[in-house]
Design an enzyme around this catalytic site. Structure first.
Site, mmCIF file in Angstrom:
data_model
loop_
_atom_site.group_PDB
_atom_site.id
_atom_site.type_symbol
_atom_site.label_atom_id
_atom_site.label_comp_id
_atom_site.label_asym_id
_atom_site.label_seq_id
_atom_site.Cartn_x
_atom_site.Cartn_y
_atom_site.Cartn_z
ATOM 1 N N SER A 1 0.836 -1.131 0.032
ATOM 2 C CA SER A 1 0.128 -0.019 0.164
ATOM 3 C C SER A 1 0.997 1.277 -0.125
ATOM 4 C CB SER A 1 -0.938 0.253 1.338
ATOM 5 O OG SER A 1 -1.901 1.043 0.878
ATOM 6 N N ASP B 1 -9.613 -3.491 -5.588
ATOM 7 C CA ASP B 1 -9.034 -2.592 -4.480
ATOM 8 C C ASP B 1 -9.574 -1.196 -4.451
ATOM 9 O OD1 ASP B 1 -7.442 -1.342 -2.686
ATOM 10 O OD2 ASP B 1 -5.468 -2.505 -3.439
ATOM 11 N N HIS C 1 -8.040 -4.662 -1.397
ATOM 12 C CA HIS C 1 -6.890 -4.270 -0.941
ATOM 13 C C HIS C 1 -5.948 -5.369 -0.057
ATOM 14 C CE1 HIS C 1 -4.073 -0.979 -0.266
ATOM 15 N NE2 HIS C 1 -4.258 -1.091 1.132
#
Length: 702
Positions: free
Chosen positions: A554, A639, A674
């Site tokens: 991330s 995501d 995600h």
């Protein structure tokens, strides 16, 4: 018809390329990204498709997966061994320590072979008959993805409300069930955040509604059972798109609260749980004024940075004075230059405080009479955290302790006597703690800053400059990467690897200033800290030059992208999971989820100073014609935090520009968001793939 034929041709072309074990090459299509500060050519912008249905885009992602399959196929035996070894350290039929809440004991337990747990409760005692609240294996059956965001039992213990995600995009659906009958009520509210809270009437649930496009949390609403969602009452609407919204209840359950948070400001409004229409602001928002409030024993306790308390302090105010706002606040725990107050929880007669000092997170208890009850940790690098404490009228506080060599242990400490009780040590089959050692070292960054590093390795690994190193960091949003036990690392450690967590600037391991020195116009400190930690560990002979792997996900994937451009020669492999790599283009587009919330983290590129600075480190914009290390990049098609097209474009540009022959693997999860696929075994499967690739690239012998 022509468009359809072009898409079909591209599918065939990319598929043929993958079968030949040659990396797919995405076509380039002219596109200008405009901004107040100039335009940039982005030939891979076409890979963005918000509908996720474009045939050419899907063909490219499928070709990348086919190529990844081909490259990684020889590693499948090693991948299976890693997966089996990791599972061998997992007690599959495990359960949590039961906790008491409003007359019931709650527990979560896994069955052998189950991807999801069952949540149960028992009335009165831990030996009473079991009542199933959530049979998650059954609920997940038939779904490619399944996750419960939050759940809450009504004050009268009769109903349970929860939020459920079947896609992975964090757009939850609110549902309610009658626990006495098991009947699912007809109530449904879609496109909500995960957190929910009951009002005191046992028939009203407060939730947060999301914007369907930007996915920002926009409105807090109250749903009354038995009424249509369209009739839900608006409780609060947030006009400023830089704020996130949440709902919560105070520890004494007297109040329900709406919490608005941004990077630089907070605002909390609370109402009596029995009258969830009379919301009062605890303190009005102001830039660089942050706080969060809880209630217990006729007073509010507030964690705040007010008055220059950079590392925060705790203040208190009696109910009768609360309406006066901050002017009536009085210090309970003063601010410190060396101790960062991260969290707190009030109890009847004392307050539990989570704080950071020396890079470690600790627990202390402060009685209402002003006496401190310390809770000690004996290892050089460790983390403590408050555990589940649903009932406040008790002298016992639950907390967890863990380190890179100590499995997570749940304790209770008595605030009156200081007595400790061990409730559970997480079982780790096949693990002997004495075989491993953890260390805390301090690497000197190029500007002289001392950066803490947590290390773990087997005791029989010699510090002679020959070991392979696996280095991890995050370093954004003030999120700290605490040293905690990870059974999934044992297969790597047992092959002689050293694992290091670099506590770089951008987190809050060393206090709020540690964060301030690692974001906005100081963001590059995160990248250089990481590189300097690597060079320190190699110089100190913890690792061999040329045998270092780096990993981040991330915003930590942004770190990986920056490091890949700045110091590719220092790494044999970089693993970037769901990486935020197209910083400028994303931050210029307010329609992309989370963009407007992030201006105070990264900067607003509509302003030239931020535009120029972000452009100078954005991984996608700084890919150059040079050698890069081997790379493993992962993403999820759905995501919502970092859109799939960021890593897709980055990989495409890397394939175009890089001059080396090192493998670049791009794994696209077509059914997740995600956090990857749901289910506990899926995490081990996904990890085993990149771990096998890492061992291959670092030349780690079996």
């Amino acid at each position: 018809m022509m468009k359809k034929l072009v898409g079909t041709f591209l599918v065939a072309l990319l598929a043929t390329t993958a079968i030949a074990q040659e990396a797919p090459r995405a076509p380039k299509r002219p596109f200008q990204v405009t901004s107040p500060n100039g335009a940039r050519e982005d030939a891979y912008y076409w890979l963005r498709d918000d509908t996720r249905k474009n045939a050419d885009m899907l063909a490219y992602l499928k070709a990348e997966n086919a190529y990844a399959d081909a490259v990684l196929k020889p590693l499948q035996p090693l991948e299976k061994r890693l997966y089996d070894e990791a599972l061998g350290h997992l007690k599959q039929d495990d359960s949590t320590v039961p906790y008491r809440d409003n007359g019931y004991w709650y527990q979560t337990r896994f069955a052998t072979g189950a991807d999801y747990p069952v949540v149960v409760r028992r009335k009165g005692t831990q030996t009473a008959p079991e009542q199933v609240i959530f049979d998650q294996p059954r609920m997940a059956n038939g779904h490619n993805f399944f996750a419960i965001g939050d759940w809450s039992v009504s004050p009268d213990n009769r109903l349970v409300a929860w939020t459920e995600d079947l896609v992975g995009r964090r757009q939850f659906v609110l549902k309610v069930k009658d626990l006495s009958t098991g009947r699912l009520l007809a109530d449904r509210v879609g496109n909500v955040e995960g957190d929910i809270v009951w009002a005191g009437d046992n028939r009203t649930v407060l939730y947060v509604e999301k914007d369907p496009v930007t996915l920002l949390s926009k409105r807090v609403k109250a749903h009354v059972l038995g009424t249509p969602a369209a009739a839900d009452r608006l409780v609060y609407e947030e006009k400023d798109d830089s704020f996130y919204l949440g709902v919560a209840r105070t520890s004494d359950r007297r109040y329900v609260c709406v919490v608005a948070q941004s990077t630089v400001s907070d605002e909390q409004r609370c109402a009596p749980a029995l009258q969830p229409t009379r919301f009062a602001v605890v303190a009005p928002r102001a830039r660089e004024f942050r706080y969060n409030a809880d209630h217990m024993g006729g007073r509010w306790i507030i964690r705040t940075n007010r008055g220059g308390a950079t590392n925060y302090k705790l203040v208190t105010v009696a109910d009768a004075q609360a309406a006066r706002g901050p002017a009536a606040w009085r210090d309970l725990v003063p601010a410190s230059a060396t101790t960062f107050i991260e969290n707190f929880q009030p109890f009847a007669g004392f307050t539990a405080v989570e704080q950071r000092s020396g890079g470690n997170k600790r627990i202390r208890l402060l009685t209402d009479k002003g006496k401190w009850v310390p809770v000690t940790g004996e290892e050089p690098a460790f983390t403590m955290a408050l555990s589940t404490n649903e009932e406040a009228n008790t002298p016992w506080v639950r907390y967890t302790y863990s380190s890179l060599v100590t499995p997570t242990t749940t304790f209770e400490v008595n605030a009156q006597t200081g007595q400790h009780r061990t409730l559970k040590v997480a079982p780790v089959p096949g693990y002997t703690k004495a075989d491993y050692v953890t260390e805390r070292v301090w690497a000197t960054a190029r500007d002289g800053t001392k950066v803490p590093v947590s290390l773990v390795h087997r005791k029989d690994v010699a510090r002679d400059g020959t070991a392979p190193l696996f280095q991890y960091a995050y370093g954004s949003y003030g999120v700290s990467s605490d040293p905690q036990f990870q059974a999934g690392l044992l297969p790597l450690l047992d092959r002689g690897m050293v694992y290091a967590i670099a506590h770089i600037r951008g987190g809050q391991e060393m206090g709020r200033q540690w964060y301030d020195d690692g974001h906005l116009l100081k963001k590059k400190n995160s990248f250089t800290d990481f590189v300097d930690v690597t060079r320190y560990l190699v110089a100190q002979k913890y690792a061999a030059p040329g045998r270092v792997a780096a990993m981040g996900g991330s915003a930590g994937g942004l770190l990986m992208g920056g490091v890949a451009n700045m110091a590719p020669q220092d790494y044999a492999l970089i693993v970037a999971q769901v990486p935020f790599v197209d910083v400028v283009t994303t931050m210029l587009d307010a329609s992309i989820p989370l963009t407007t919330n992030e201006y105070d983290e990264w900067g607003n590129p509509a302003q030239k100073a931020y535009y120029d600075y972000m452009l100078s480190y954005s991984p996608y914009d700084n890919v150059a014609a040079k050698r890069y290390p081997a790379m493993y990049v992962g993403t999820g098609l759905f995501d919502s935090q970092v859109q799939y097209f960021e890593p897709a474009k980055w990989v495409a540009r890397l394939r175009e520009m890089k001059t080396d022959k090192n493998p670049l693997v791009f794994r696209v999860n077509m059914e997740a968001g995600h956090g990857g696929k749901s289910g506990r075994y899926e995490r081990y499967r996904q990890n085993a793939e990149w771990q096998a690739f890492m061992l291959q690239q670092l030349k780690v012998a079996e």
